[in-house]
Design an enzyme around this catalytic site. Sequence first.
Site, PDB file in Angstrom:
ATOM      1  N   ASP B  11       0.872  -1.176   0.000  1.00 57.78           N
ATOM      2  CA  ASP B  11       0.000   0.000   0.000  1.00 57.78           C
ATOM      3  C   ASP B  11       0.905   1.221   0.000  1.00 57.78           C
ATOM      4  O   ASP B  11       1.807   1.328   0.830  1.00 57.78           O
ATOM      5  CB  ASP B  11      -0.899   0.018   1.243  1.00 57.78           C
ATOM      6  N   ASP B 130     -13.981  -5.523  -2.606  1.00 52.13           N
ATOM      7  CA  ASP B 130     -13.934  -5.520  -1.139  1.00 52.13           C
ATOM      8  C   ASP B 130     -15.280  -6.033  -0.653  1.00 52.13           C
ATOM      9  O   ASP B 130     -16.327  -5.451  -0.978  1.00 52.13           O
ATOM     10  CB  ASP B 130     -13.696  -4.100  -0.604  1.00 52.13           C
TER      11      ASP B 130
END
Lengths: 192, 252
Positions: B11, B130
């Site tokens: 990330d 997600d």
Amino acid sequence: MIAIIKYNAGNIHSVQNALDRLEYKSVITDDPVTILSAEKVIFPGVGEASSAMKYLIEKELDKTILSITKPILGICLGLQLMCESSEEGNTKCLGIFDAQVKKFPNTKIVPHMGWNSFSEINGVLFRNINVNDDVYFVHSYFAETCRFTTAICNYIQPFSSAIQRDNFYATQFHPEKSADVGEQILKNFLEL
Amino acid sequence: MLKKRIIPCLDIKDGRTVKGINFKGIRDAGDPIQLAKKYVVQGADELVFLDITATVEKRVTLVELVKEISQQINIPFTVGGGINSIKDVAILIESGADKVSINSSAVKNPTLITEIAKEFGSQCVVVAIDTKFVNNEWNVFVHGGRIPTQLKTIDWAKEVERLGGGEILLTSMNNDGTKAGFAIDITKAVSTTVNIPVIASGGAGTKLHFKEVFQETRATGGLAASIFHYGEIAIPTLKTYLKNKNVAVRLS
């Protein structure tokens, strides 16, 4: 100087980066004179067969490729375009290798994406390479095995992982994305 | 035999690697290029870079980072975060990304999947989903997991395949950051429903978790971040373990 053929396909800069890492000078070009005067030619590509072939014909790169006498390496779509024809968009291809390109049946996971090894390897591209070494594939179409096949991979069925006819070399996998094994295969080609 | 892929995820925020806990509480985990190179040496099969800031002004930083990654590493990598248009995709692909990952923008505008597939090929379209188990069903969430949608996870996965998505990156928000294991049930359901590759994400804490997800589902890749970043599991140890448990992996 190594010429990397520029056409409407992706992944071309990755090949140049791989050559940079191996300290070979290269140029990305669609100019026939530059291509024909290069020591070696790389014909890479990720994309769709019929639009790629159409582009090559428009730019007369099809004729250029067929008249290359120095070693040329087709990668992925490059290999497929060097075959007889492709089921992708019912495309007549360059006809260097007498193989048909077919679509994997979608009864299994397609694209064939990830690292896979070989059931058979032959020829100079595979010097210092082991049959159990893994290389990176990503494709939904495959070239059937033919009399020029030099490496076979099994996914759903055996297919041509590499093909060679005279100075025309090709791999279905991406040596430029296949870590150290891929670098060795690229080196084997560059040192021809 | 096709190998199962071990995929570290980095990330990225302002050019640094970070990892959130349960999508919140961000910790710094280092220089992305150094980390990426370390993972390549250790035998990572692919890398995923998710830009979690992805504001317009930071876009340039990301593009420069993608160019540098492409110059320095010799395995495939995916870039995601804040991709809204075919133009965003074109810049990243031209900078050397092998694939792009889209999430909220695909839910908002599903035809984007088809547009990218037509222009650059299905193989470079990763659709990140997600998912969260709420009210007895798995639903799709967007905007970093903050906003619920009406979409059922299985239905959206089928739609992604139909629209030309090349791969699904499935993250269970219930499991993410817990280190309690991947969400086997939804990963199994999605991976047996579609015939495109599915990468399982969220919850990896031990080597056993990877074995479970590869043996109990059709996932072809397992993605994790913190356990790799903080050295809790070394990739070579994980791969040797998996091989001994008869999971096909690439050993370098």
